[in-house]
Design a protein around this motif. Sequence first.
Motif, PDB file in Angstrom:
ATOM      1  N   GLU A 297      -5.699  23.237   6.300  1.00 23.51           N
ATOM      2  CA  GLU A 297      -5.507  22.085   5.417  1.00 23.51           C
ATOM      3  C   GLU A 297      -4.662  22.432   4.211  1.00 23.51           C
ATOM      4  OE1 GLU A 297      -9.469  19.596   6.797  1.00 23.51           O
ATOM      5  OE2 GLU A 297      -9.423  20.431   4.755  1.00 23.51           O
ATOM      6  N   ALA A 298      -4.652  23.712   3.824  1.00 23.02           N
ATOM      7  CA  ALA A 298      -3.832  24.124   2.678  1.00 23.02           C
ATOM      8  C   ALA A 298      -2.408  24.451   3.121  1.00 23.02           C
ATOM      9  CB  ALA A 298      -4.467  25.330   1.998  1.00 23.02           C
ATOM     10  N   GLY A 299      -2.144  24.308   4.433  1.00 19.54           N
ATOM     11  CA  GLY A 299      -0.778  24.504   4.918  1.00 19.54           C
ATOM     12  C   GLY A 299      -0.452  25.919   5.373  1.00 19.54           C
ATOM     13  N   TYR A 300      -1.475  26.765   5.467  1.00 23.37           N
ATOM     14  CA  TYR A 300      -1.233  28.162   5.886  1.00 23.37           C
ATOM     15  C   TYR A 300      -1.697  28.440   7.324  1.00 23.37           C
ATOM     16  CZ  TYR A 300      -0.712  29.169   0.856  1.00 23.37           C
ATOM     17  OH  TYR A 300      -0.323  29.190  -0.450  1.00 23.37           O
ATOM     18  N   GLY A 301      -1.924  27.385   8.100  1.00 24.36           N
ATOM     19  CA  GLY A 301      -2.493  27.542   9.447  1.00 24.36           C
ATOM     20  C   GLY A 301      -1.774  28.577  10.297  1.00 24.36           C
ATOM     21  N   ASP A 302      -0.417  28.568  10.252  1.00 22.31           N
ATOM     22  CA  ASP A 302       0.359  29.506  11.083  1.00 22.31           C
ATOM     23  C   ASP A 302       0.276  30.936  10.571  1.00 22.31           C
ATOM     24  OD1 ASP A 302       1.123  27.376  12.578  1.00 22.31           O
ATOM     25  OD2 ASP A 302       3.077  27.124  11.598  1.00 22.31           O
ATOM     26  N   CYS A 303      -0.291  31.125   9.388  1.00 21.81           N
ATOM     27  CA  CYS A 303      -0.319  32.460   8.766  1.00 21.81           C
ATOM     28  C   CYS A 303      -1.649  33.183   8.974  1.00 21.81           C
ATOM     29  CB  CYS A 303      -0.055  32.339   7.264  1.00 21.81           C
ATOM     30  SG  CYS A 303       1.481  31.530   6.864  1.00 21.81           S
ATOM     31  N   PHE A 304      -2.577  32.527   9.684  1.00 21.98           N
ATOM     32  CA  PHE A 304      -3.889  33.146   9.965  1.00 21.98           C
ATOM     33  C   PHE A 304      -3.849  33.497  11.445  1.00 21.98           C
ATOM     34  CE2 PHE A 304      -8.777  32.142  10.046  1.00 21.98           C
ATOM     35  CZ  PHE A 304      -9.045  33.488  10.295  1.00 21.98           C
ATOM     36  N   ILE A 305      -3.414  34.737  11.742  1.00 26.14           N
ATOM     37  CA  ILE A 305      -3.004  35.087  13.107  1.00 26.14           C
ATOM     38  C   ILE A 305      -4.033  35.908  13.874  1.00 26.14           C
ATOM     39  CG2 ILE A 305      -0.526  34.906  12.632  1.00 26.14           C
ATOM     40  CD1 ILE A 305      -0.478  37.936  12.131  1.00 26.14           C
ATOM     41  N   HIS A 306      -5.290  35.927  13.422  1.00 25.98           N
ATOM     42  CA  HIS A 306      -6.321  36.639  14.187  1.00 25.98           C
ATOM     43  C   HIS A 306      -7.648  35.884  14.079  1.00 25.98           C
ATOM     44  CE1 HIS A 306      -7.812  38.190  10.338  1.00 25.98           C
ATOM     45  NE2 HIS A 306      -6.618  38.670  10.071  1.00 25.98           N
ATOM     46  N   ARG A 307      -8.609  36.306  14.898  1.00 27.94           N
ATOM     47  CA  ARG A 307      -9.943  35.702  14.881  1.00 27.94           C
ATOM     48  C   ARG A 307     -10.595  35.950  13.522  1.00 27.94           C
ATOM     49  NH1 ARG A 307     -11.550  40.627  18.833  1.00 27.94           N
ATOM     50  NH2 ARG A 307     -11.774  42.143  17.166  1.00 27.94           N
ATOM     51  N   THR A 308     -11.692  35.244  13.252  1.00 29.25           N
ATOM     52  CA  THR A 308     -12.351  35.379  11.939  1.00 29.25           C
ATOM     53  C   THR A 308     -13.207  36.633  11.833  1.00 29.25           C
ATOM     54  OG1 THR A 308     -12.248  33.031  11.446  1.00 29.25           O
ATOM     55  CG2 THR A 308     -14.035  34.247  10.405  1.00 29.25           C
ATOM     56  N   GLY A 309     -13.726  37.140  12.952  1.00 29.55           N
ATOM     57  CA  GLY A 309     -14.561  38.336  12.804  1.00 29.55           C
ATOM     58  C   GLY A 309     -15.012  38.935  14.123  1.00 29.55           C
ATOM     59  N   HIS A 310     -15.663  40.083  14.009  1.00 30.70           N
ATOM     60  CA  HIS A 310     -16.156  40.845  15.165  1.00 30.70           C
ATOM     61  C   HIS A 310     -17.531  41.395  14.836  1.00 30.70           C
ATOM     62  CE1 HIS A 310     -15.320  44.481  12.768  1.00 30.70           C
ATOM     63  NE2 HIS A 310     -14.204  43.873  12.411  1.00 30.70           N
ATOM     64  N   GLY A 311     -18.355  41.569  15.883  1.00 29.34           N
ATOM     65  CA  GLY A 311     -19.628  42.233  15.679  1.00 29.34           C
ATOM     66  C   GLY A 311     -19.421  43.674  15.266  1.00 29.34           C
ATOM     67  N   ILE A 312     -20.470  44.270  14.707  1.00 32.73           N
ATOM     68  CA  ILE A 312     -20.393  45.667  14.252  1.00 32.73           C
ATOM     69  C   ILE A 312     -21.760  46.305  14.433  1.00 32.73           C
ATOM     70  CG2 ILE A 312     -20.920  45.081  11.838  1.00 32.73           C
ATOM     71  CD1 ILE A 312     -18.830  47.276  11.040  1.00 32.73           C
ATOM     72  N   GLY A 313     -21.780  47.591  14.709  1.00 37.28           N
ATOM     73  CA  GLY A 313     -23.040  48.305  14.877  1.00 37.28           C
ATOM     74  C   GLY A 313     -22.700  49.775  14.970  1.00 37.28           C
ATOM     75  N   MET A 314     -22.988  50.369  16.158  1.00 30.12           N
ATOM     76  CA  MET A 314     -22.583  51.750  16.359  1.00 30.12           C
ATOM     77  C   MET A 314     -21.072  51.836  16.580  1.00 30.12           C
ATOM     78  SD  MET A 314     -25.741  53.133  18.644  1.00 30.12           S
ATOM     79  CE  MET A 314     -25.204  54.835  18.587  1.00 30.12           C
ATOM     80  N   GLU A 315     -20.469  50.702  16.938  1.00 34.38           N
ATOM     81  CA  GLU A 315     -19.011  50.648  17.010  1.00 34.38           C
ATOM     82  C   GLU A 315     -18.501  49.651  15.988  1.00 34.38           C
ATOM     83  OE1 GLU A 315     -16.879  51.287  20.939  1.00 34.38           O
ATOM     84  OE2 GLU A 315     -18.864  50.645  21.576  1.00 34.38           O
ATOM     85  N   THR A 316     -17.270  49.874  15.534  1.00 35.73           N
ATOM     86  CA  THR A 316     -16.694  48.983  14.531  1.00 35.73           C
ATOM     87  C   THR A 316     -16.438  47.598  15.126  1.00 35.73           C
ATOM     88  OG1 THR A 316     -15.623  50.944  13.656  1.00 35.73           O
ATOM     89  CG2 THR A 316     -14.934  48.841  12.734  1.00 35.73           C
ATOM     90  N   HIS A 317     -16.042  47.552  16.391  1.00 34.67           N
ATOM     91  CA  HIS A 317     -15.835  46.260  17.056  1.00 34.67           C
ATOM     92  C   HIS A 317     -16.755  46.177  18.265  1.00 34.67           C
ATOM     93  CE1 HIS A 317     -11.442  45.465  15.501  1.00 34.67           C
ATOM     94  NE2 HIS A 317     -12.276  45.769  14.539  1.00 34.67           N
ATOM     95  N   GLU A 318     -17.667  45.218  18.264  1.00 34.73           N
ATOM     96  CA  GLU A 318     -18.551  44.969  19.413  1.00 34.73           C
ATOM     97  C   GLU A 318     -18.960  43.512  19.384  1.00 34.73           C
ATOM     98  OE1 GLU A 318     -21.604  48.049  18.400  1.00 34.73           O
ATOM     99  OE2 GLU A 318     -22.947  46.400  17.884  1.00 34.73           O
ATOM    100  N   GLU A 319     -19.836  43.087  20.273  1.00 33.04           N
ATOM    101  CA  GLU A 319     -20.300  41.693  20.294  1.00 33.04           C
ATOM    102  C   GLU A 319     -21.133  41.407  19.048  1.00 33.04           C
ATOM    103  OE1 GLU A 319     -19.810  39.406  22.759  1.00 33.04           O
ATOM    104  OE2 GLU A 319     -19.043  40.652  24.386  1.00 33.04           O
TER     105      GLU A 319
END
Length: 377
Positions: A297-319
């Motif tokens: 809505e602020a006009g930056y839609g094309d500038c947010f080029i990845h998902r919002t987040g990832h799970g974390i635990g024993m690994e940095t990226h997990e479910e």
Amino acid sequence: MSSGSRFPASVHADRLRRAAVETGSRDLLALLVTPSSDYAYLLGYLPPAMERLTCLIVPAEGTPALVLPRLEEPLARHELGELADQIDILAWDETDDPFAAVRRRVSPDGGPMRAAVQDQMFARFVLRLGAALDPVQLVEAGPAMAALRRRKTAEEVSRLRAAAAAADQAMIAITGERLSGRSEEEVSRRIRELLLDAGHDTADFAIVASGPNSASPHHHPGERVIEAGDAVVLDIGGRRDGYASDTTRTAVVGEPAAEFAALYAVLREAQVAACDAVAPGVAARDIDRTARRIIDEAGYGDCFIHRTGHGIGMETHEEPYLVESNAEPLQAGDAFSIEPGIYVSGRWGARIEDILVCTQDGGERLNTTGRDLYVVS
Ligand code: ZN
Ligand code: ZN
Ligand code: ZN
């Protein structure tokens, strides 16, 4: 994480029991787990992943088995402690065929014709196990392991909290130092030192993306020297007692340009709104949509080029992954990042990242540093 990921033997015995339940309920003959965070999760220690096969076998019923090279048996017995009494340890000698040892242990016997292999198992092990177990079909163990590991216990959350606090301490320290006149590489090395000083066992990454490089989310810190007016994205993390930290703050050298300050205000609003939206039952994708709507809505839609987040635990990226394609509801005990970013190619970028735990009362932020733009010298 050799011994750092260990909990009392009763916890690991319980994890093995739950793994056996997953094996049965997914109509699998066994879970086959080679050295990895899954292995450390189940057994509490991590042997070297190498050319000799070490493989934990978790059948639906009966005693789990550990096929390992004879020379690693002393390490396994030492690290497993009392847990060794609940596992059949099958040591193989240098001239034995370890794949035949696995086959003897998981013969189908009229049961299911599928066995699940750990997601990061070496391809040569997968191929040889496939040949040894034929006609048993090999499938991914990822879904079963995610079902076990996704919801964190109170003890796991306290390790994630301690890791986050250590990362925050490093972030506060680095944003209190002069950044201008230093190269990205130099600042990155300094952050790794600060992560260790703050109590991490390992410093895993320290992204320092300055000036136009701040528009590249996974920039590799290089020779560029930070100068006045630069935006600097700092994304840092490590591991402590087997659990990962991961936090991002954005700094600017001197007073920010009005345009950058405006961009940052939108990002901050999006990140805060996404954090506030966390609650059990909310679809993972709705957290992504909450952040994305504000940025769009602020006009930056094309500038947010990845998902919002990832799970974390024993690994940095997990479910679980907070992404449009994930309609699954969040559950109490889920731990994940919320890290929207706005990247204007060739100019500048910004990202804010916190780790949260979903509780019955909503999201608890484990990172507690301020989320305003950090003005540095
Ligand atoms: Zn990333
Ligand atoms: Zn990060
Ligand atoms: Zn992250």
